[in-house]
Enzyme design. Structure first.
Site, PDB file in Angstrom:
ATOM      1  N   ASP A 147      -9.159  -5.705   2.128  1.00  0.00           N
ATOM      2  CA  ASP A 147      -7.860  -6.279   1.755  1.00  0.00           C
ATOM      3  C   ASP A 147      -7.750  -7.728   2.199  1.00  0.00           C
ATOM      4  OD1 ASP A 147      -6.840  -4.018   0.535  1.00  0.00           O
ATOM      5  OD2 ASP A 147      -6.091  -3.172   2.415  1.00  0.00           O
ATOM      6  N   ASP A 194       0.863  -1.182   0.000  1.00  0.00           N
ATOM      7  CA  ASP A 194       0.000   0.000   0.000  1.00  0.00           C
ATOM      8  C   ASP A 194       0.898   1.229   0.000  1.00  0.00           C
ATOM      9  OD1 ASP A 194      -2.348  -1.295   0.080  1.00  0.00           O
ATOM     10  OD2 ASP A 194      -2.739  -1.033   2.213  1.00  0.00           O
ATOM     11  N   ASP A 231      -4.530  -2.820   4.933  1.00  0.00           N
ATOM     12  CA  ASP A 231      -5.050  -2.305   6.204  1.00  0.00           C
ATOM     13  C   ASP A 231      -6.576  -2.346   6.268  1.00  0.00           C
ATOM     14  OD1 ASP A 231      -5.544  -0.388   4.342  1.00  0.00           O
ATOM     15  OD2 ASP A 231      -4.340   1.191   5.262  1.00  0.00           O
TER      16      ASP A 231
END
EC number: 7.2.2.10
Length: 1174
Positions: free
Chosen positions: A779, A453, A775
């Site tokens: 996901d 990310d 997070d």
């Protein structure tokens, strides 16, 4: 205390205190078993709306509990604590008993007991010359009577091994429990007490608390939804239904512990905690099924979401089967053996088979040699009075045979794996890696790709607005409030203050001169900070319109990419404030506020111009662009709020802001290390492509002039699908992923598709090992699919943490690099130990085998072999498995899944040192007595005293192992074997400690260790020959490996063996799958983690009627959850120690069980039978 005791105690408390509150524990429990409108009606009838229930429980829906200590204690006493008591840990004695179940130890115990029994038996024919050479060389009566010592010594060394094993298991369990309690303490939840929003540990939540629930939470208790918006819950862990359930105060207000919040936010009144919550009831039922069942099923049921099948107290079991199959399929990937696990299993089976064959041949040769020598060559008769004497010989041969097997099986190997992993996990905690699944630590060493990310991982996640476009002006820094029209400013402040989660706040800095603290969603914090920078305040606006007055909220999700809040104006009309990704919100805008604060028409060409002149320049500076807008609606007719497309259109743009999220200073260096280590870093983000590209350049993920791809989610999807845009094709993904470095504006599905595409790709020779960071709740699938999933400890949701393998407690990318280093170090530590252990094994087996065949006795006695193999190797595994990692580990490419465990360089070292040791030992064996001018120890009779000759051989053997342990520290052919030796004090202590114990054994071991004290000059020779190992090591390092074509590698996984199990007929019968799981030796691993598994336990598992599916479920949870340091945010605090006792069996162990005892005992039985009948 068992769960049922806990529950009955609560019931007694309830009876005593029924009058304290307006409702009893039992009433609340039965209320929580209702669903939907039935529950709404019941609440209305019994309590008169939720406010009535709040009054009964003496709490306020807005202020919460007062929070006084006396009140909280009383509530805990009456309604119970939010805690499910874990099972008691196994006692040390239980662990000792389980360690005694080890097959090789059992065989040794039996042999030693027979040996002991026979030594005390004085047969009448003892002195008879007709009994062959039985007592020929005994020097005196006392020596002949000392035959019991060997049996006793073997039993003593078995006891030592058992105690060491039990202590290892005990300390390991203690460590994991400590880790678990640490996680439990860190797990907090937001509640309202005394009007203040505070975070408290989950265990402190009581009935009557008002808890704030938000996107991504895992609910820690049962409760009733009293206020909120757009709340959707995933209840599959309880009901088996995978659809998200929409919760509302008037239709379905029941919120259950253990379920996940997938969307929205709100407040709930806590009505049941701990063993009285729905999850707690399930655990109590499991506990009532008996200790054994609870132990085995607790983890599996809770994790598999199939709890509903067997004891769902709320619904029927419908759909349970199907869900279980779905779950199994979704977890299939995790069942794939880790690389190291697969290689070790294969290697152990090969070594075990070889050892078994050698030991059987040894016993047969010894028996035949003795029989031919006694009855054929010397033409002795088998006299009845001689039988016990001959049996004593056979027992001695049997012990030698078992000893060869004991030496051949690398007993220290599982321990080395355990120690290495446990040590690494402990140290990784300091490097901000909280490892949930042990094998993830080792898998990380093989990682070839990291999909990361952007926000919070590569950047600091401290958002600040640095540019703004307001009133037709692009401000490159925060504008002066006076330069913005008053009307626009008021709209802007209201839009940001109201259309943000009320839990998001800017608090004063903790230290004077520090930065203000950002609490809650960081993007919203950036916008609230913008309001403060404009010398305005958002608090008065929120006080004027509290959260419960918000008319409708469209919460942010990955599909909308925006958030909107509707409020009712004083005149009865409605106003909606909206904010989100600029290019998405601007498409829905038809007007924009001009320099005077009045709306003007905003046409598509105006939008294109704004994108070009405002949004792209901001994005190219690495800024996230957010558009803030509003829309007014008339009161009649009231709009259809469920028709989102109509509602979220025709907006008026207030402003566009550019938010800076600076790159973490340590990230560029960390990414450079990854690239040098052969790991490709890809950025997967929801941000604008220009922002993503700018940040990727700053981080060093992409370098100008390189051939790489930066794609948006839409374009990525178009390229990977067939012409009709329906099916994702692997060939198309294969054309993209090798060059792809940035995937922007991506949805969680895109992330999962990319990860799956890279893993399934056959374009490259080695299968890619992919690590993923995540997070958000969405996901979860990508984290589960990845070989290693990293969840964010600070910004991560509970759902993401639960799907992950490792939690980054500081959310920092550089911690991932540390995980790679530790992973590679684990792999190297195991290789170092293997190099050392296999040298010992080869030499010891050949010496025992050849010695037994030529001299009819092993030069290394059973007790000596046990000291070398079981005890010294235990220390060696500790010494070599605790080597700290160095930066040099990141200078090589990943080993990959197909690289053998024992490289050709290691094979060269193993064979080279074996040749040196064998040459010297055989020299000492056959001409040693002449060199040292001492009596020969060869062909000694049954109970003769220990000879100096054989003591020198034993001592030299140990000295060579001791110095070879230093050589084993390097496995890539390095010359300086002492490099960094003092950074590992454990290693130095163990080498010196082993040396000291060896002196004691030789000088004072006497008969039990078959040792005779040595002179100083003899000691000097032994040490000198040992030191020769270091010199010989340098000679071996000089020989180029490439010249030695005949060297073979070992421990390689073939393509077929490493194919993921999901590719192996998914639809095979359950029974086949379970058998395959067991047969494929899934758990060599846990023999190290637990030498406590035995056949009896496996038999009990199947006897107890839990079906193959239950067995399979346990089996599958072993690989992914045995080291599940706890179900990371589970309110039920599942005890990790339960995981430690799963009944499992390695294929290596299974092989010995099935064959070893039979082969050896049958062989001996037949020989004895033949002799007796003759």
């Amino acid at each position: 205390m068992t769960n049922s005791d806990f529950y009955s105690k609560n019931q007694r408390n309830e009876a005593n205190h029924a009058g304290e509150f307006g409702c009893t524990l039992q009433e609340l429990r039965s209320l929580m078993e209702l669903r939907g409108t039935e529950a709404v009606v019941k609440i209305k009838e019994t309590y008169g709306e939720t406010e009535g229930l709040c009054r009964h429980l003496k709490t306020s829906p807005t202020e919460g509990l007062a929070g006084t200590a006396a009140d909280l204690e009383k509530r805990k006493l009456i309604f119970g604590k939010n805690f499910i008591p874990p099972k008691k840990p196994k006692t040390f004695l239980q662990l000792v008993w389980e360690a005694l179940q080890d097959v090789t130890l059992i065989i040794l115990e039996i042999a030693a007991i027979i040996s002991l029994g026979l030594s005390f038996y004085q047969p009448p024919g003892e002195g008879n010359e007709g009994c062959g050479t039985a007592t020929g060389g005994a020097e005196d009566e006392g020596e002949a009577e000392a035959g019991w010592i060997e049996g006793a010594a073997i039993l003593l060394s078995v006891i030592c091994v058992v105690l060491v094993t039990a202590f290892n298991d005990w300390s390991k369990e203690k460590q994991f429990r400590g880790l678990q309690s640490r996680i439990e303490q860190e797990q907090k939840f937001t509640v309202v007490r005394g009007g203040q929003v505070i975070q408290i540990p989950v265990a402190e939540i009581v009935v009557g608390d008002i808890a704030q629930v938000k996107y991504g939470d895992l609910l820690p208790a049962d409760g009733i939804f009293i206020q909120g918006n757009d709340l959707k819950i995933d209840e599959s862990s309880l009901t088996g239904e995978s659809d998200q359930v929409r919760k509302s105060v008037d239709k379905d207000p029941m919120l259950l512990s253990g379920t996940h919040v997938m969307e929205g936010s709100g407040r709930m009144l806590v009505t049941a905690v701990g063993v009285n919550s729905q999850t707690g009831i399930i655990f109590t039922l499991l506990g009532a099924g008996g200790e054994e069942e609870e132990k085995k099923d607790k983890k599996a049921k809770q994790q598999d979401g199939a709890a509903a099948m067997e004891m769902q107290p709320l619904k029927s079991a419908e759909g349970g089967e199907g869900d279980d199959k779905d779950k199994k399929k979704s977890n299939m990937h995790k069942k794939e053996k880790s690389v190291l696990q697969g290689k070790l299993t294969k290697l152990a089976v090969q070594i075990g088979k070889a050892g078994l064959v050698m030991s059987a041949i040894t016993v047969i040769i010894l028996v035949l040699y003795f029989a031919i020598d006694t009855f054929v060559v010397n033409k002795k008769q088998w006299l009845p009075e001689c039988t016990p004497v001959y049996v004593q010989y056979f027992v001695k041969f049997f012990i030698i045979g078992v000893t060869v097997l004991v030496v051949a099986v690398p007993e220290g190997l599982p321990l080395a794996v355990t120690i290495s992993l446990a040590y690494s996990v402990k140290k990784m905690m300091r490097d901000n890696n909280l490892v949930r699944h042990l094998d993830a630590c080792e898998t990380m060493g093989n990682a070839t790709a990291i999909c990361s990310d952007k926000t919070g991982t590569l950047t600091t996640n401290r958002m600040t607005v640095v540019q703004a476009y307001v009133g037709d002006v692009h401000y490159k820094e925060i504008p002066d409030p006076d330069s913005i029209p008053a009307k626009t400013l008021e709209l802007l402040v209201n839009a940001i203050a109201i259309n943000s989660a009320y839990t998001t706040k800017i608090l004063p800095p903790e230290k004077e001169g520090g930065l203000p603290r950002q609490v809650g969603n960081k993007t919203e914090c950036g916008l609230l900070g913008f309001v403060l920078d404009l010398k305005q305040d958002y608090e008065p606006v929120r006080n004027l319109i509290p959260e419960e007055k918000l008319y409708k909220v469209y919460t942010f999700n990955s599909v909308r990419k925006s958030m909107s809040t509707v409020i009712k104006m004083p005149d009865g009309s409605f106003r909606m404030y909206s904010k989100g990704a600029s290019e998405i919100v601007l498409k829905k805008c038809s007007r924009i506020l001009n320099a005077a604060g009045e709306p003007r028409i905003f046409r598509p060409r105006d939008r294109d111009e704004m994108v070009k002149k405002v949004i792209e320049p901001m994005a190219c500076d690495g800024l996230r662009t957010i558009c803030v807008a509003f829309r007014d609606f008339s009161s009649s007719p009231e709009p259809d709020w469920d028709n989102e497309n109509d509602i979220l259109s025709d907006l008026t743009c207030i402003c566009v802001v550019g938010i800076e999220d600076p790159v973490r200073p340590e990230v560029p260096e960390a990414i450079r290390k990854c690239q040098r280590a052969g790991i490709t870093v890809r950025m997967v983000t929801g941000d604008n492509i220009n922002t993503a590209r700018a940040i990727a350049i700053k981080c060093g993920i992409i370098h100008p002039g390189e051939d790489f791809l930066c794609l948006e989610g839409k374009e990525f999807n178009r390229r990977i699908r067939n012409e009709k845009g329906e099916v994702i094709e692997q060939e198309r993904i294969d054309k993209i992923w090798p060059k792809l470095r940035v995937l922007a504006r991506s949805s969680p599905t895109d992330k999962h598709t990319l990860v799956k595409g890279i893993i399934d790709s056959t374009q490259v020779e080695q299968r890619q090992v992919v690590a993923v960071t995540g997070d958000g709740t969405n996901d979860g699938p990508a984290l589960k699919k990845a070989d290693v999933g990293f969840a964010m400890g600070i910004a991560g949701t509970d759902v993401a943490k639960e799907a992950s393998d490792i939690i980054l407690t500081d959310d920092n990318f550089s911690s991932i690099v540390k995980a790679v280093m530790w992973g590679r170090n684990v792999y190297d530590s195991i290789s170092k130990f293997l190099q050392f252990q296999l040298t010992v094994n080869i030499v010891a087996v050949i010496v025992a085998f050849t010695g037994a065949c030529i001299t009819q006795d092993s030069p290394l006695k059973a007790v000596q072999m046990l000291w070398v193999n079981l005890i010294m190797d235990t220390f060696a595994s500790l010494a070599l498995a605790t080597e700290p990692p160095t930066e040099a580990l990141l200078l090589r490419k990943p080993y990959g899944r197909n690289k053998p465990l024992i490289s050709r360089t290691m094979m060269k070292n193993i064979l080279g040192h074996a040749v040196y040791q064998l040459t010297l030992i055989f020299t000492l064996l056959f001409v040693g007595e002449k060199m040292f001018k001492i009596d020969s120890g060869r062909n000694a009779p049954l109970h003769s005293p220990p000879s100096e000759h054989y003591t020198i051989i034993f001592n030299t053997f140990v000295m060579m192992q001791l110095f070879n342990e230093i050589n084993a520290r390097k496995i890539h052919g390095e010359r300086n074997v002492f490099d960094g030796i003092f950074r590992n004090p454990i290693f130095c202590t163990i080498v010196l400690g082993t040396f000291a114990i060896q002196i004691v054994i030789v000088q004072f071991g006497g008969k039990p260790f078959s040792c005779s004290p040595l002179q100083l000059d003899q000691w000097m020779w032994c040490v000198f020959i040992g030191l020769g190992e270091l010199v010989w090591g340098q000679v071996i390092a000089t020989i180029p490996t490439s010249r030695l074509k005949f060297l073979k590698e070992a421990g390689r996984l073939t393509e077929k063996e490493e194919a993921p199990e999901e590719e192996l007929n998914e639809d095979v019968e359950e029974i086949d799958h379970a058998e395959r799981e067991l047969r494929r030796g899934q758990i060599l691993w846990f023999r190290g983690l637990n030498r406590i598994q035995t056949q009896i336990e496996v038999v009990n598992t199947f006897k107890s009627g839990t079906s193959f599916q239950g067995a399979l479920r346990r089996q599958s949870s072993v690989t992914s959850q045995t080291q599940d340091v706890t179900n990371i945010s589970s309110p039920s605090h599942v005890s990790l120690s339960n995981a430690l006792s799963s009944p499992t069996s390695t294929s290596a162990e299974g092989f010995y069980r099935e064959n070893f005892g039979c082969i050896v005992i049958l062989t001996l039985g037949c020989k004895l039978l033949l002799c007796f009948t003759a």
